[in-house]
Scaffold this motif. Structure first.
Motif, PDB file in Angstrom:
ATOM      1  N   GLU A  42      31.564  92.894  38.572  1.00 50.57           N
ATOM      2  CA  GLU A  42      29.827  92.182  39.010  1.00 50.57           C
ATOM      3  C   GLU A  42      30.353  91.200  39.538  1.00 50.57           C
ATOM      4  OE1 GLU A  42      26.017  93.519  37.860  1.00 50.57           O
ATOM      5  OE2 GLU A  42      26.804  95.521  37.121  1.00 50.57           O
ATOM      6  N   SER A  43      29.688  90.218  40.743  1.00 54.79           N
ATOM      7  CA  SER A  43      30.518  89.326  41.116  1.00 54.79           C
ATOM      8  C   SER A  43      28.752  88.520  40.555  1.00 54.79           C
ATOM      9  CB  SER A  43      30.380  88.570  42.099  1.00 54.79           C
ATOM     10  OG  SER A  43      28.832  88.964  42.423  1.00 54.79           O
ATOM     11  N   THR A  44      29.515  87.066  39.418  1.00 52.06           N
ATOM     12  CA  THR A  44      28.077  86.255  39.462  1.00 52.06           C
ATOM     13  C   THR A  44      28.038  85.045  40.207  1.00 52.06           C
ATOM     14  OG1 THR A  44      30.279  84.658  38.627  1.00 52.06           O
ATOM     15  CG2 THR A  44      30.102  86.378  36.799  1.00 52.06           C
ATOM     16  N   SER A  45      28.367  85.156  41.044  1.00 46.36           N
ATOM     17  CA  SER A  45      26.855  84.580  42.030  1.00 46.36           C
ATOM     18  C   SER A  45      27.383  85.027  43.742  1.00 46.36           C
ATOM     19  CB  SER A  45      28.271  83.133  42.394  1.00 46.36           C
ATOM     20  OG  SER A  45      29.660  83.642  43.256  1.00 46.36           O
ATOM     21  N   SER A  46      26.163  84.751  44.904  1.00 44.71           N
ATOM     22  CA  SER A  46      26.159  85.573  45.781  1.00 44.71           C
ATOM     23  C   SER A  46      26.745  85.126  47.019  1.00 44.71           C
ATOM     24  CB  SER A  46      24.494  85.188  46.129  1.00 44.71           C
ATOM     25  OG  SER A  46      24.335  84.048  46.274  1.00 44.71           O
ATOM     26  N   SER A  47      27.922  84.021  46.676  1.00 43.97           N
ATOM     27  CA  SER A  47      28.806  84.109  47.723  1.00 43.97           C
ATOM     28  C   SER A  47      29.618  84.059  47.543  1.00 43.97           C
ATOM     29  CB  SER A  47      28.466  82.238  47.984  1.00 43.97           C
ATOM     30  OG  SER A  47      28.698  81.603  47.052  1.00 43.97           O
ATOM     31  N   PRO A  48      30.739  84.522  48.441  1.00 46.84           N
ATOM     32  CA  PRO A  48      32.174  84.642  48.249  1.00 46.84           C
ATOM     33  C   PRO A  48      32.929  83.249  47.739  1.00 46.84           C
ATOM     34  CG  PRO A  48      31.925  84.527  50.743  1.00 46.84           C
ATOM     35  CD  PRO A  48      30.187  84.287  49.877  1.00 46.84           C
ATOM     36  N   SER A  49      33.488  83.855  46.817  1.00 48.83           N
ATOM     37  CA  SER A  49      34.542  82.536  45.617  1.00 48.83           C
ATOM     38  C   SER A  49      35.386  81.754  47.240  1.00 48.83           C
ATOM     39  CB  SER A  49      35.732  83.201  45.048  1.00 48.83           C
ATOM     40  OG  SER A  49      36.860  84.002  45.428  1.00 48.83           O
ATOM     41  N   PRO A  50      35.551  80.999  46.811  1.00 53.00           N
ATOM     42  CA  PRO A  50      36.487  80.161  48.084  1.00 53.00           C
ATOM     43  C   PRO A  50      37.819  80.586  48.165  1.00 53.00           C
ATOM     44  CG  PRO A  50      35.725  78.480  46.827  1.00 53.00           C
ATOM     45  CD  PRO A  50      34.736  79.542  46.283  1.00 53.00           C
ATOM     46  N   SER A  51      38.313  80.382  48.984  1.00 54.24           N
ATOM     47  CA  SER A  51      40.182  80.452  49.057  1.00 54.24           C
ATOM     48  C   SER A  51      40.473  79.542  49.002  1.00 54.24           C
ATOM     49  CB  SER A  51      40.100  81.034  50.537  1.00 54.24           C
ATOM     50  OG  SER A  51      40.441  80.093  51.358  1.00 54.24           O
ATOM     51  N   PRO A  52      41.801  78.989  47.801  1.00 55.12           N
ATOM     52  CA  PRO A  52      42.040  77.588  48.179  1.00 55.12           C
ATOM     53  C   PRO A  52      41.773  76.743  49.360  1.00 55.12           C
ATOM     54  CG  PRO A  52      43.447  79.704  47.835  1.00 55.12           C
ATOM     55  CD  PRO A  52      42.660  79.948  47.549  1.00 55.12           C
ATOM     56  N   THR A  53      42.484  77.742  50.229  1.00 56.61           N
ATOM     57  CA  THR A  53      42.405  76.194  51.223  1.00 56.61           C
ATOM     58  C   THR A  53      41.237  76.021  51.954  1.00 56.61           C
ATOM     59  OG1 THR A  53      42.297  78.390  53.036  1.00 56.61           O
ATOM     60  CG2 THR A  53      44.211  77.211  52.588  1.00 56.61           C
ATOM     61  N   GLU A  54      40.041  76.450  51.483  1.00 51.14           N
ATOM     62  CA  GLU A  54      38.461  76.516  51.359  1.00 51.14           C
ATOM     63  C   GLU A  54      38.010  75.259  50.985  1.00 51.14           C
ATOM     64  OE1 GLU A  54      36.419  79.885  53.556  1.00 51.14           O
ATOM     65  OE2 GLU A  54      36.672  79.932  51.763  1.00 51.14           O
ATOM     66  N   THR A  55      38.805  75.626  49.503  1.00 53.76           N
ATOM     67  CA  THR A  55      38.717  73.913  48.610  1.00 53.76           C
ATOM     68  C   THR A  55      39.321  72.787  48.533  1.00 53.76           C
ATOM     69  OG1 THR A  55      40.266  74.625  47.000  1.00 53.76           O
ATOM     70  CG2 THR A  55      38.043  75.908  46.729  1.00 53.76           C
ATOM     71  N   LYS A  56      39.799  72.421  49.389  1.00 52.79           N
ATOM     72  CA  LYS A  56      40.987  71.053  49.342  1.00 52.79           C
ATOM     73  C   LYS A  56      39.576  70.420  50.124  1.00 52.79           C
ATOM     74  CE  LYS A  56      45.633  72.701  49.556  1.00 52.79           C
ATOM     75  NZ  LYS A  56      46.828  72.470  50.304  1.00 52.79           N
ATOM     76  N   GLU A  57      39.711  69.331  50.448  1.00 56.23           N
ATOM     77  CA  GLU A  57      38.841  68.468  50.956  1.00 56.23           C
ATOM     78  C   GLU A  57      40.023  68.238  52.045  1.00 56.23           C
ATOM     79  OE1 GLU A  57      36.415  66.733  50.173  1.00 56.23           O
ATOM     80  OE2 GLU A  57      35.715  67.288  49.307  1.00 56.23           O
ATOM     81  N   PRO A  58      39.516  68.214  53.421  1.00 54.07           N
ATOM     82  CA  PRO A  58      39.991  67.678  54.724  1.00 54.07           C
ATOM     83  C   PRO A  58      41.138  66.466  54.919  1.00 54.07           C
ATOM     84  CG  PRO A  58      38.080  67.292  54.942  1.00 54.07           C
ATOM     85  CD  PRO A  58      38.012  67.753  54.028  1.00 54.07           C
ATOM     86  N   GLU A  59      42.192  66.198  54.622  1.00 53.66           N
ATOM     87  CA  GLU A  59      43.165  65.342  54.696  1.00 53.66           C
ATOM     88  C   GLU A  59      41.807  63.830  55.730  1.00 53.66           C
ATOM     89  OE1 GLU A  59      47.071  64.668  55.921  1.00 53.66           O
ATOM     90  OE2 GLU A  59      47.668  67.022  55.060  1.00 53.66           O
ATOM     91  N   ALA A  60      41.778  63.284  55.248  1.00 53.90           N
ATOM     92  CA  ALA A  60      41.671  61.670  55.888  1.00 53.90           C
ATOM     93  C   ALA A  60      42.743  61.603  56.979  1.00 53.90           C
ATOM     94  CB  ALA A  60      41.782  60.558  55.078  1.00 53.90           C
ATOM     95  N   GLU A  61      41.720  61.117  58.375  1.00 53.06           N
ATOM     96  CA  GLU A  61      42.997  60.595  59.493  1.00 53.06           C
ATOM     97  C   GLU A  61      42.998  59.112  59.829  1.00 53.06           C
ATOM     98  OE1 GLU A  61      42.149  61.357  64.442  1.00 53.06           O
ATOM     99  OE2 GLU A  61      40.599  60.326  63.444  1.00 53.06           O
ATOM    100  N   SER A  62      44.441  59.118  59.518  1.00 53.30           N
ATOM    101  CA  SER A  62      44.663  57.300  59.376  1.00 53.30           C
ATOM    102  C   SER A  62      44.442  56.555  60.528  1.00 53.30           C
ATOM    103  CB  SER A  62      46.291  57.672  59.655  1.00 53.30           C
ATOM    104  OG  SER A  62      46.915  57.723  60.725  1.00 53.30           O
ATOM    105  N   PRO A  63      44.059  55.604  60.370  1.00 56.44           N
ATOM    106  CA  PRO A  63      44.026  54.660  61.883  1.00 56.44           C
ATOM    107  C   PRO A  63      45.090  54.758  62.701  1.00 56.44           C
ATOM    108  CG  PRO A  63      43.444  53.461  59.691  1.00 56.44           C
ATOM    109  CD  PRO A  63      44.196  54.687  59.299  1.00 56.44           C
ATOM    110  N   GLU A  64      45.993  54.653  62.493  1.00 58.27           N
ATOM    111  CA  GLU A  64      47.241  55.030  63.503  1.00 58.27           C
ATOM    112  C   GLU A  64      47.101  56.468  64.584  1.00 58.27           C
ATOM    113  OE1 GLU A  64      47.726  54.476  60.837  1.00 58.27           O
ATOM    114  OE2 GLU A  64      48.119  52.200  61.429  1.00 58.27           O
ATOM    115  N   GLU A  65      46.881  57.886  63.744  1.00 57.92           N
ATOM    116  CA  GLU A  65      46.619  59.075  64.582  1.00 57.92           C
ATOM    117  C   GLU A  65      45.033  58.745  64.837  1.00 57.92           C
ATOM    118  OE1 GLU A  65      48.032  62.004  61.249  1.00 57.92           O
ATOM    119  OE2 GLU A  65      45.669  60.775  60.721  1.00 57.92           O
ATOM    120  N   PHE A  66      43.422  58.141  64.442  1.00 58.38           N
ATOM    121  CA  PHE A  66      42.677  58.507  64.908  1.00 58.38           C
ATOM    122  C   PHE A  66      42.779  57.326  66.817  1.00 58.38           C
ATOM    123  CE2 PHE A  66      38.766  55.418  66.156  1.00 58.38           C
ATOM    124  CZ  PHE A  66      38.325  56.194  66.124  1.00 58.38           C
ATOM    125  N   ILE A  67      43.674  56.136  66.250  1.00 58.03           N
ATOM    126  CA  ILE A  67      43.583  55.386  67.530  1.00 58.03           C
ATOM    127  C   ILE A  67      44.379  55.994  68.656  1.00 58.03           C
ATOM    128  CG2 ILE A  67      44.696  53.329  68.740  1.00 58.03           C
ATOM    129  CD1 ILE A  67      44.266  51.746  65.620  1.00 58.03           C
TER     130      ILE A  67
END
Length: 182
Positions: A42-67
């Motif tokens: 039985e699961s302990t939470s009602s939401s599915p456990s996140p996959s490893p890629t979902e738990t990562k913070e999005p990579e910050a966009e460098s100023p050069e990439e943004f420009i």
């Protein structure tokens, strides 16, 4: 003494062995017992456990990439008349808003702008934090201010711009843009 068997003998042995193993399996499938159901923990939470890629913070966009992304959106804005994305990335930039206002005015009046944008040659951080000197080659620009209006032209060429950025989440926003001597 070694006894040699022919390949034919081994084939008969394999068939007999296969039948010996298969009969109990087939008979087991014919019982009246209900099929066993696997027990799932039985699961302990009602939401599915996140996959490893979902738990990562999005990579910050460098100023050069943004420009580079922002410059491409500026060219798209001028060529389509749709200023919404450009304005969202430049909301506090007065020069950017003036440009967007002008583009909207041309398109509302039945005019247009054709520009292939900048080819960015370099992006260098300047003394002030968040300020970048952007050296570009600008494509020629053809535009008409209103329906039936006279076609106008800018030749393009090399130039330089100071772009000042402010952090916005994992990305940036343009807060100032000015043309400078390159």
């Amino acid at each position: 003494m070694l006894t040699l068997f022919s390949g034919r003998h081994f084939m008969h042995v394999r068939r007999a062995l296969a039948l010996t193993l298969a009969v109990p399996v087939l008979l087991a499938g014919c019982s009246d017992d209900p099929e066993p159901t696997p027990k799932m923990p039985e699961s302990t939470s009602s939401s599915p456990s996140p996959s490893p890629t979902e738990t990562k913070e999005p990579e910050a966009e460098s100023p050069e990439e943004f420009i580079r992304r922002w410059a491409a959106i500026e060219a798209e804005m001028e060529n389509t008349g749709d200023t919404s994305e450009y304005r969202a990335l430049s909301e506090r930039c007065r020069a950017c808003n003036k440009l967007a206002d002008l583009v909207e005015q041309y398109y509302r009046a039945g005019g247009f702008v054709e520009w292939d944008g900048w080819t960015i040659r370099s992006i260098r951080a300047q003394g002030d934090e968040g300020t970048y000197l952007v050296r570009v080659n600008s494509a020629p620009t053809r535009y008409v201010e209103k329906s039936g209006g006279k076609e106008k032209f800018f030749p393009g060429g090399s130039g330089a711009h100071l772009i000042r950025l402010a952090p916005a989440g994992s990305s940036w926003k343009v807060v100032d843009k000015s043309e400078v001597d390159g």
